[in-house]
Motif scaffolding. Sequence first.
Motif, PDB file in Angstrom:
ATOM      1  N   GLU A   1       0.829  -1.381   0.079  1.00 58.11           N
ATOM      2  CA  GLU A   1       0.080  -0.129   0.143  1.00 58.11           C
ATOM      3  C   GLU A   1       0.832   1.402   0.051  1.00 58.11           C
ATOM      4  O   GLU A   1       0.725   2.161   0.575  1.00 58.11           O
ATOM      5  CB  GLU A   1      -0.954  -0.022   1.018  1.00 58.11           C
ATOM      6  N   PHE A   2       1.872   1.334  -0.753  1.00 53.76           N
ATOM      7  CA  PHE A   2       2.850   2.335  -0.694  1.00 53.76           C
ATOM      8  C   PHE A   2       2.412   3.172  -1.909  1.00 53.76           C
ATOM      9  O   PHE A   2       2.750   4.252  -2.247  1.00 53.76           O
ATOM     10  CB  PHE A   2       4.252   2.022  -1.266  1.00 53.76           C
ATOM     11  N   ILE A   3       1.171   3.095  -2.735  1.00 53.49           N
ATOM     12  CA  ILE A   3       0.639   4.257  -3.536  1.00 53.49           C
ATOM     13  C   ILE A   3      -0.031   5.254  -3.175  1.00 53.49           C
ATOM     14  O   ILE A   3      -0.575   5.241  -1.940  1.00 53.49           O
ATOM     15  CB  ILE A   3      -0.440   3.219  -4.344  1.00 53.49           C
ATOM     16  N   GLN A   4       0.156   6.497  -3.829  1.00 53.44           N
ATOM     17  CA  GLN A   4      -0.435   7.440  -3.189  1.00 53.44           C
ATOM     18  C   GLN A   4      -1.438   8.023  -4.193  1.00 53.44           C
ATOM     19  O   GLN A   4      -1.164   8.354  -5.526  1.00 53.44           O
ATOM     20  CB  GLN A   4       0.597   8.848  -3.331  1.00 53.44           C
TER      21      GLN A   4
ATOM     22  N   LEU B   1       3.605   6.401  -7.405  1.00 53.08           N
ATOM     23  CA  LEU B   1       4.564   5.624  -6.282  1.00 53.08           C
ATOM     24  C   LEU B   1       5.763   6.490  -6.494  1.00 53.08           C
ATOM     25  O   LEU B   1       6.279   6.743  -7.340  1.00 53.08           O
ATOM     26  CB  LEU B   1       4.739   4.146  -6.810  1.00 53.08           C
ATOM     27  N   ALA B   2       6.149   6.876  -5.171  1.00 53.73           N
ATOM     28  CA  ALA B   2       7.430   7.706  -5.371  1.00 53.73           C
ATOM     29  C   ALA B   2       8.261   7.287  -4.053  1.00 53.73           C
ATOM     30  O   ALA B   2       7.792   7.115  -2.702  1.00 53.73           O
ATOM     31  CB  ALA B   2       6.929   9.270  -5.084  1.00 53.73           C
TER      32      ALA B   2
ATOM     33  N   MET C   1      15.384   9.242 -11.199  1.00 49.91           N
ATOM     34  CA  MET C   1      16.061  10.518 -10.945  1.00 49.91           C
ATOM     35  C   MET C   1      17.706  10.186 -11.077  1.00 49.91           C
ATOM     36  O   MET C   1      18.156   9.041 -10.482  1.00 49.91           O
ATOM     37  CB  MET C   1      15.913  11.038  -9.474  1.00 49.91           C
ATOM     38  N   SER C   2      18.187  11.180 -11.631  1.00 51.27           N
ATOM     39  CA  SER C   2      19.850  11.059 -11.710  1.00 51.27           C
ATOM     40  C   SER C   2      20.451  11.217 -10.320  1.00 51.27           C
ATOM     41  O   SER C   2      19.716  11.516  -9.465  1.00 51.27           O
ATOM     42  CB  SER C   2      20.279  12.210 -12.683  1.00 51.27           C
ATOM     43  N   ASP C   3      21.530  10.477 -10.223  1.00 54.27           N
ATOM     44  CA  ASP C   3      22.247  10.543  -9.245  1.00 54.27           C
ATOM     45  C   ASP C   3      22.375  11.786  -8.414  1.00 54.27           C
ATOM     46  O   ASP C   3      22.809  12.718  -8.665  1.00 54.27           O
ATOM     47  CB  ASP C   3      23.921  10.019  -9.355  1.00 54.27           C
ATOM     48  N   GLY C   4      21.796  11.715  -7.111  1.00 58.84           N
ATOM     49  CA  GLY C   4      22.133  13.015  -6.287  1.00 58.84           C
ATOM     50  C   GLY C   4      21.112  13.977  -6.579  1.00 58.84           C
ATOM     51  O   GLY C   4      20.873  15.078  -5.865  1.00 58.84           O
ATOM     52  N   ILE C   5      20.020  13.816  -7.469  1.00 53.92           N
ATOM     53  CA  ILE C   5      18.921  14.978  -7.659  1.00 53.92           C
ATOM     54  C   ILE C   5      17.715  14.335  -6.890  1.00 53.92           C
ATOM     55  O   ILE C   5      17.290  13.231  -6.848  1.00 53.92           O
ATOM     56  CB  ILE C   5      18.510  14.941  -9.231  1.00 53.92           C
ATOM     57  N   PRO C   6      17.266  15.048  -6.017  1.00 49.83           N
ATOM     58  CA  PRO C   6      16.162  15.204  -4.998  1.00 49.83           C
ATOM     59  C   PRO C   6      14.848  15.157  -5.948  1.00 49.83           C
ATOM     60  O   PRO C   6      14.653  15.599  -6.995  1.00 49.83           O
ATOM     61  CB  PRO C   6      16.136  16.327  -4.045  1.00 49.83           C
ATOM     62  N   MET C   7      13.984  14.049  -5.328  1.00 50.03           N
ATOM     63  CA  MET C   7      12.783  13.862  -5.614  1.00 50.03           C
ATOM     64  C   MET C   7      11.955  15.418  -5.674  1.00 50.03           C
ATOM     65  O   MET C   7      11.861  16.180  -4.580  1.00 50.03           O
ATOM     66  CB  MET C   7      11.785  12.995  -4.756  1.00 50.03           C
ATOM     67  N   PRO C   8      11.214  15.898  -6.807  1.00 49.80           N
ATOM     68  CA  PRO C   8      10.833  17.281  -6.643  1.00 49.80           C
ATOM     69  C   PRO C   8       9.664  17.028  -5.715  1.00 49.80           C
ATOM     70  O   PRO C   8       8.779  16.096  -5.314  1.00 49.80           O
ATOM     71  CB  PRO C   8      10.128  17.340  -8.084  1.00 49.80           C
TER      72      PRO C   8
ATOM     73  N   ILE D   1       3.958  15.573  -4.385  1.00 53.95           N
ATOM     74  CA  ILE D   1       4.278  14.433  -4.209  1.00 53.95           C
ATOM     75  C   ILE D   1       4.519  14.622  -2.603  1.00 53.95           C
ATOM     76  O   ILE D   1       5.262  15.425  -2.047  1.00 53.95           O
ATOM     77  CB  ILE D   1       5.760  14.003  -4.770  1.00 53.95           C
ATOM     78  N   ASP D   2       3.885  13.604  -1.738  1.00 54.94           N
ATOM     79  CA  ASP D   2       4.066  13.414  -0.496  1.00 54.94           C
ATOM     80  C   ASP D   2       5.155  12.890   0.192  1.00 54.94           C
ATOM     81  O   ASP D   2       5.253  11.833   0.005  1.00 54.94           O
ATOM     82  CB  ASP D   2       2.596  12.783  -0.011  1.00 54.94           C
TER      83      ASP D   2
END
Lengths: 456, 197
Positions: free
Chosen positions: A113-116, A135-136, A200-207, A227-228
């Motif tokens: 149940e990881f879905i948002q 899913l994030a 996501m590319s290495d080291g780029i945070p999730m928006p 994105i929660d």
Amino acid sequence: MNKPKDTMREQSLSALQNEKVQLIRELEMMPEAALDAAIRGGMEKGKKRSLRIRRKRWSMSMFAGALCMFMLLTGFVRVSPAFAAVIKDIPGLSGYVDLIQGDRSLMSAIENEFIQPVNISVEENGYTFTVEGILADHQRLVILYTAEGPDINRDTELMNYDLKTGEGGEVAAAIMSSHYPSNKQVAESEPVHDYLDVLMSDGIPMPERIQFSLQLGGQWLKIEFPIDHERFADMREDIKLNQTIMVGGQRITAKDAIITPLQVSISFEADPANDKRANHFIQLQLVDEKGRRYETNSGFGDLDPLLTRHFKSSYFKRPKKLTLVADGLYLSDLNLSVTVDTDQMSTITSPDNRLKLISKEETADGIDLKFDLQGLDETRQQLIYTLFKHQGHFRDASGKTYPILDTRGTQAMWSASDNKISYFYRIPKADYKQPLTFDIIQYPGYVMEPISIPIK
Amino acid sequence: MSKEEWAKAAIQGDEAALLQRIELDKLQWYAIAYSYMRNETDALEAIQETVCRIWIKIRTLREPRFFTTWSIKILIRVCMDTKRKQKRERPTKVIAMHDEINTIGSESAIAAERLDMAAQVKLLPANYRMVITLKYYRDMTIPEIAMLLEKPDGTVRTWLNKALKLLRMDMSAAKEELWDEQAKGHNAGAVPFRTTK
């Protein structure tokens, strides 16, 4: 049997005709699911045989947002009862079952149940665009969406999309789309379910927010959603590995591991002081204490010097132990080169005589040279080598250097029956002083030496 | 997006487009592979290998509109290679289509002849077997076959004639065997070609 010849001919023709009738009957029972599986299997086989080409292509288009696809290619995984139950409980999700059952990370995330849920729809001129859910985690974002409208079905052309951060900036990631299940009849118009898979590319945070636009019927429909981050804030395990192993006399360091619900990433670095070039691992996998295997389908970079590989996630399985295993390492000598005469069409020197100049073809844009790597055993054939440095140079006998015109990366062709791989390189038309010398970056060679690195 | 546009995108490295393009041709591929192989497993294996080679070679395809022809050429190559490999592995296996054999009386003669034909076609050299498959099972014309096999029309015609000749000879030889068995009695018509264990 001494029948006249033409009677015999007629008889065999009529037997062939009967045979054809039977054949047509048999063809009606075509195993479509198995056929699709064979096609996917073929793609996967192709990928394995040309890992090198693939990696090159990603790294070139990575930040532009590569459009490629691996999830479909991971093969069929049985739908577990838990997964099926969750899918049934969330309205609107059933359409995605076929799409994500090939990806064990996603299945396991949905089971847990990881879905948002998002459930935002926009409608314009009879076209509807819906984002059902996402899913994030820290590394990966999967957006489940549906497109509907006149003439929209799975045969509809690849839909154009645009992904921006909440502030309208670029999303620095590899983005994949078009995971259509193909084993069903296509209706004239039907809702098309698909997902965008954003690595996501290495080291780029999730928006924090995403603006997702889709082109339907010539117009752009846009949905913005948050994105929660609360949902996954604590769900990240960072492991400093810094474990150096020796394989075939070469030092390779496994640097870090990042474990999140949707992906495990492990980064590697080859020691610049190595006396051979490390080209790739043979059969790289993660294994847990129960023997469950987590494969890797994608990655950024190149083992020598720096590579990050993505694995299917073990997060929700919560294994006590996780070990990185491989059967060995592809490696080749440093400072190799091949010398050829393109007038005489001869190969003058080449490492262990495996590499040969085969043909040349003059085109409007230059001279296309074909080289064959011959006498490759099964393991050597698994990798498409970057023979000559991408956008590198070569030199003629006078010492003058010229560029290799390989704007599209290494082009290679594989031939199973002849145990060889053919490579194509384009060089400029020029008045060369023969012979020509090309420096070699990667060359066939490997050591089989079991690799085992405990991750946790 | 049209066939050609899919193919074009595929050539430029778009995997999704390649899958979409393959989707349009897959039934035709299967029909050819199955007609040649005469069993599902081998046909699917040939298609898998074909897709693999297409995946690797797609960027060398210069004209998107030739995707179908180009891919079928690869498929044909793969099929013919497989045959050779199998021949090396199990040279004498003739027929094992048990479920087809439960017919009796006059039908059995047709069934037997048909089965026999299937078996004989299988035993032909790969190039003969392929021209028979394309001509009589897939209804292609000689120029079409010639184009796919990259041979002159005349060569294809010669192969076809030689193949038919071989089949005729094999047919008559096989019939004698069949009648021999029938003469021995006991249900011979029903199980004329089962391989002996």
